[in-house]
Design an enzyme around this catalytic site. Structure first.
Site, mmCIF file in Angstrom:
data_model
loop_
_atom_site.group_PDB
_atom_site.id
_atom_site.type_symbol
_atom_site.label_atom_id
_atom_site.label_comp_id
_atom_site.label_asym_id
_atom_site.label_seq_id
_atom_site.Cartn_x
_atom_site.Cartn_y
_atom_site.Cartn_z
ATOM 1 N N ASP A 23 0.822 -1.208 0.000
ATOM 2 C CA ASP A 23 0.000 0.000 0.000
ATOM 3 C C ASP A 23 0.863 1.268 0.000
ATOM 4 O O ASP A 23 1.956 1.281 0.565
ATOM 5 C CB ASP A 23 -0.887 -0.027 1.250
ATOM 6 C CG ASP A 23 -2.094 0.886 1.114
ATOM 7 O OD1 ASP A 23 -2.292 1.473 0.034
ATOM 8 O OD2 ASP A 23 -2.839 1.013 2.102
ATOM 9 N N GLY A 24 0.339 2.312 -0.630
ATOM 10 C CA GLY A 24 0.985 3.620 -0.542
ATOM 11 C C GLY A 24 1.590 4.128 -1.847
ATOM 12 O O GLY A 24 2.253 5.173 -1.853
ATOM 13 N N ARG A 27 0.140 7.644 -2.640
ATOM 14 C CA ARG A 27 0.669 8.708 -1.763
ATOM 15 C C ARG A 27 2.125 9.008 -2.077
ATOM 16 O O ARG A 27 2.571 10.146 -2.026
ATOM 17 C CB ARG A 27 0.501 8.297 -0.284
ATOM 18 C CG ARG A 27 -0.881 8.625 0.246
ATOM 19 C CD ARG A 27 -1.182 7.875 1.507
ATOM 20 N NE ARG A 27 -1.511 6.477 1.209
ATOM 21 C CZ ARG A 27 -1.610 5.520 2.138
ATOM 22 N NH1 ARG A 27 -1.375 5.806 3.396
ATOM 23 N NH2 ARG A 27 -1.937 4.304 1.779
ATOM 24 N N ASN A 71 -10.667 -3.219 -6.885
ATOM 25 C CA ASN A 71 -9.877 -2.189 -7.582
ATOM 26 C C ASN A 71 -10.438 -1.820 -8.961
ATOM 27 O O ASN A 71 -10.046 -0.809 -9.542
ATOM 28 C CB ASN A 71 -8.408 -2.620 -7.739
ATOM 29 C CG ASN A 71 -7.612 -2.555 -6.451
ATOM 30 O OD1 ASN A 71 -6.622 -3.260 -6.283
ATOM 31 N ND2 ASN A 71 -8.021 -1.706 -5.507
ATOM 32 N N ARG A 74 -11.569 1.789 -9.532
ATOM 33 C CA ARG A 74 -10.645 2.928 -9.715
ATOM 34 C C ARG A 74 -10.847 3.538 -11.111
ATOM 35 O O ARG A 74 -11.406 2.891 -11.994
ATOM 36 C CB ARG A 74 -9.202 2.453 -9.555
ATOM 37 C CG ARG A 74 -8.933 2.009 -8.123
ATOM 38 C CD ARG A 74 -7.468 1.798 -7.854
ATOM 39 N NE ARG A 74 -7.304 1.507 -6.441
ATOM 40 C CZ ARG A 74 -6.236 1.769 -5.716
ATOM 41 N NH1 ARG A 74 -5.186 2.338 -6.272
ATOM 42 N NH2 ARG A 74 -6.187 1.478 -4.440
ATOM 43 N N SER A 198 -8.477 -5.576 4.162
ATOM 44 C CA SER A 198 -8.982 -5.271 2.822
ATOM 45 C C SER A 198 -9.274 -6.510 1.974
ATOM 46 O O SER A 198 -8.880 -6.564 0.800
ATOM 47 C CB SER A 198 -8.003 -4.347 2.082
ATOM 48 O OG SER A 198 -7.883 -3.128 2.751
HETATM 49 C C1 FPP Z 1 -2.024 0.220 -3.280
HETATM 50 O O1 FPP Z 1 -1.545 1.523 -3.382
HETATM 51 C C2 FPP Z 1 -1.472 -0.569 -4.348
HETATM 52 C C3 FPP Z 1 -2.222 -1.181 -5.317
HETATM 53 C C4 FPP Z 1 -3.689 -1.094 -5.395
HETATM 54 C C5 FPP Z 1 -1.615 -1.960 -6.356
HETATM 55 C C6 FPP Z 1 -0.280 -2.570 -6.056
HETATM 56 C C7 FPP Z 1 0.435 -2.633 -7.339
HETATM 57 C C8 FPP Z 1 1.753 -2.636 -7.535
HETATM 58 C C9 FPP Z 1 2.754 -2.695 -6.456
HETATM 59 C C10 FPP Z 1 2.331 -2.580 -8.892
HETATM 60 C C11 FPP Z 1 1.757 -3.499 -9.901
HETATM 61 C C12 FPP Z 1 1.559 -4.886 -9.460
HETATM 62 C C13 FPP Z 1 2.000 -5.984 -10.083
HETATM 63 C C14 FPP Z 1 1.626 -7.292 -9.510
HETATM 64 C C15 FPP Z 1 2.861 -5.981 -11.265
HETATM 65 P P1 FPP Z 1 -2.601 2.676 -3.574
HETATM 66 O O2 FPP Z 1 -2.674 2.998 -5.022
HETATM 67 O O3 FPP Z 1 -3.917 2.323 -2.964
HETATM 68 O O4 FPP Z 1 -1.890 3.820 -2.784
HETATM 69 P P2 FPP Z 1 -2.564 4.979 -1.925
HETATM 70 O O5 FPP Z 1 -3.332 4.307 -0.824
HETATM 71 O O6 FPP Z 1 -1.392 5.741 -1.426
HETATM 72 O O7 FPP Z 1 -3.433 5.764 -2.865
#
Ligand code: FPP
Length: 251
Positions: A23-24, A27, A71, A74, A198
């Site tokens: 996560d993150g 941000r 997701n 989004r 989650s």
């Molecule tokens: C959460 O961060 C992350 C995700 C929803 C996706 C995770 C994906 C990757 C690490 C890269 C692609 C994955 C693969 C398997 C190739 P967020 O977007 O919710 O961050 P935030 O909470 O800061 O907005």
């Protein structure tokens, strides 16, 4: 003891299976005035670093949450970016996985994913199927509840076909989940300071320890994973009993 790249060392005994909610990314990008996709791109780099470090820290299996069934809500361009990243990752890294003894498994529903991604997943899984050094499970179009529902459906189909008997028991339900065959999850990590599951590995998390780290996922790597492994080592696991067993001895 196992020596790390930064000169520190950790005990080679620890969690066998670590699952990570990465996560993150958003941000991380926002803090730099960048579009969210840049956070996800850096997130892939962090994933590569972490997978590479995992066997050095004694892990046998790692499961990461790449894209949840929720997701899809989004913005379309972000969904499309995430699809593109998984396409690239599973195409560009499969040679390395094959060479380094990593078995890739992709958890979650295939229906609903673009057909070319399903093909890429199937090819990558087939090419690495014989590897035993390390298992990498990427949860993609995955939801814990959906996975349990799918396992129940499979079970009912087998009962109706006369292949297994009703009633459903824990062992047979577990065998129908997309994680079947992987060791039990010992440790779940969530980055970015959020403290939620989650809909990740709801069944498998039953006796997992949880570690929440403030670091944003794109900054993750060996040092942060080592910290989580050390935190796990200090836990006592009782598995519902009264006798304390240290996390590392719980196996
Ligand atoms: C959460 O961060 C992350 C995700 C929803 C996706 C995770 C994906 C990757 C690490 C890269 C692609 C994955 C693969 C398997 C190739 P967020 O977007 O919710 O961050 P935030 O909470 O800061 O907005």
């Amino acid at each position: 003891m196992t020596a790390l790249a930064d000169g520190r060392s950790v005990s080679p005994v620890g969690p066998r299976h670590v699952a990570i909610i990465m996560d993150g990314n958003g941000r991380w990008a926002k803090a730099r005035g960048l579009p969210r996709v840049m956070g996800h791109r850096e997130g892939v780099k962090a994933l590569k670093r972490t997978v590479e470090a995992a066997p050095r820290l004694g892990l046998q299996c790692m499961t990461v949450f790449g894209f949840s069934t929720e997701n899809w809500s989004r913005p379309a361009d972000e969904v499309s970016d995430l699809m593109g990243l998984v396409r690239n990752y599973l195409t560009s890294d499969v040679d390395r996985m094959e060479r380094e003894g990593v078995r890739l498994r992709v958890l979650g529903r295939r229906r609903g994913l673009p057909a070319d991604i399903v093909e890429i997943i199937e090819r990558a899984e087939a090419r690495t199927a014989q590897n035993t050094r390390f298992i990498l499970q990427v949860a993609f179009n995955y939801g814990g509840r959906a996975d349990i529902v799918d396992a129940v459906h499979r079970h009912v189909e087998l009962v109706m076909a006369g292949e297994i008997r009703w009633p459903l028991v824990e062992k047979t339900l577990g065998a129908g989940l997309s994680t079947a065959g992987a060791p039990d999850v010992d440790l779940i990590i969530r980055t970015s300071g959020e403290k939620r599951l989650s809909n990740f590995l709801l069944w498998e998390a039953a006796y997992a320890e949880m570690v929440f780290q403030d670091i944003l996922w794109p900054d993750y790597g060996e040092a942060a994973l080592a910290e989580a492994v050390v935190a796990f080592g200090a836990r006592e696991r009782r598995f519902g009993g009264v006798e304390a067993r240290t996390a590392m001895a719980a196996g």
